[in-house]
Design an enzyme around this catalytic site. Sequence first.
Site, PDB file in Angstrom:
ATOM      1  CG  ASP A  26      -2.052   0.996   1.115  1.00 62.85           C
ATOM      2  OD1 ASP A  26      -2.368   1.415  -0.009  1.00 62.85           O
ATOM      3  OD2 ASP A  26      -2.627   1.357   2.161  1.00 62.85           O
ATOM      4  CG  HIS A  43      -0.568   2.052  -9.352  1.00 61.59           C
ATOM      5  ND1 HIS A  43      -0.717   1.737  -8.028  1.00 61.59           N
ATOM      6  CD2 HIS A  43      -1.671   2.772  -9.694  1.00 61.59           C
ATOM      7  CE1 HIS A  43      -1.870   2.244  -7.578  1.00 61.59           C
ATOM      8  NE2 HIS A  43      -2.461   2.883  -8.573  1.00 61.59           N
ATOM      9  CB  SER A  71      -8.878  -5.290  -2.498  1.00 60.04           C
ATOM     10  OG  SER A  71      -9.524  -4.054  -2.713  1.00 60.04           O
ATOM     11  CD  GLU A  73     -13.396  -5.057  -0.687  1.00 58.13           C
ATOM     12  OE1 GLU A  73     -12.166  -5.312  -0.676  1.00 58.13           O
ATOM     13  OE2 GLU A  73     -14.259  -5.936  -0.526  1.00 58.13           O
ATOM     14  CD1 TRP A  75     -13.530  -5.157  -8.431  1.00 58.25           C
ATOM     15  CD2 TRP A  75     -13.054  -4.442 -10.500  1.00 58.25           C
ATOM     16  NE1 TRP A  75     -12.962  -6.203  -9.113  1.00 58.25           N
ATOM     17  CE2 TRP A  75     -12.658  -5.791 -10.394  1.00 58.25           C
ATOM     18  CE3 TRP A  75     -12.844  -3.782 -11.723  1.00 58.25           C
ATOM     19  CZ2 TRP A  75     -12.078  -6.497 -11.444  1.00 58.25           C
ATOM     20  CZ3 TRP A  75     -12.261  -4.493 -12.777  1.00 58.25           C
ATOM     21  CH2 TRP A  75     -11.888  -5.826 -12.624  1.00 58.25           C
ATOM     22  CG  LEU A 137       9.214 -17.342  -3.742  1.00 60.72           C
ATOM     23  CD1 LEU A 137       9.239 -17.262  -2.217  1.00 60.72           C
ATOM     24  CD2 LEU A 137       9.592 -15.982  -4.339  1.00 60.72           C
ATOM     25  CB  SER A 199      -7.691  -3.674   3.216  1.00 60.50           C
ATOM     26  OG  SER A 199      -7.428  -2.431   3.828  1.00 60.50           O
TER      27      SER A 199
END
Length: 250
Positions: A26, A43, A71, A73, A75, A137, A199
């Site tokens: 974030d 970004h 997430s 959310e 959108w 990984l 979140s």
Amino acid sequence: MALFSSSTQSIPLTGEIPRHVAVIMDGNGRWAKKRFLPRIAGHKRGVEVVRELVKQSATLGIEYLTLFAFSSENWRRPAEEVTFLMGLFMEALKQEVCKLHENNIRLVMIGDHARFDEALCAQIAEAENLTRANTGLTLTIAVNYGGRWDIVQALQKMQRANPQLQENFTEEDITPYLSMHYAPEPDLFIRTGGEQRISNFLLWQLAYSELYFTDTLWPDFDEHAFKLAVKSYQQRERRFGRTGEQLKTN
Ligand code: IPE
Ligand code: IPE
Ligand code: MG
């Protein structure tokens, strides 16, 4: 090529390395705003930080790295930012998948992909198929993911597969259907960007994770910052409900 800067080397990691690290990346927008740049610049820079973190995680011997990229959310953001982010995932997948494969990294994308366009779905499937058998990984990227969605879809799948269970089911009946059934629960959860909330990330799986919050914005989260998080993890006592005394005598 040296992976660590001298400042990083000055943090000795002598304790246990977490097997699974989950991260809410974030602060991209605020990082850009501070520089009078559009949010998308944050970004873009964030993708570079992901690349470095993957390298560093593999070097440290972390087995699972799980990153929250979008997430369910998100959108709600302005359409142009959402479109840019979808394009960025597509580009990053295309550009990075060969390198991930060369480095024996397995890529898994979790989340509800029903809303993605066909080209992105195809790119995801190709990347997952190519890297499926890799044994290094495991890198999981959560896109259009929500912790509540995950629990609901797991219950739906469980009910379909075992209708005889009705209401007599246990936690162990549910977990094979959760998105991250292939991984142990996260040992260390990191959130950058200063907010201290989950979140709607891995709600089920974070039950006993060690939580680490830092004000560092995601685009500034470098090797040094990551080592500080791992160091903090190494200083915790994980009791899982027991007493500290019990842990010492066992
Ligand atoms: C995280 O950074 C990236 C995504 C959620 C896609 P943000 O875009 O949330 O950045 P801030 O929180 O606005 O600074
Ligand atoms: C969480 O960040 C989601 C991702 C990093 C992908 P947000 O920036 O969307 O979270 P809120 O809205 O501040 O809780
Ligand atoms: Mg944010």
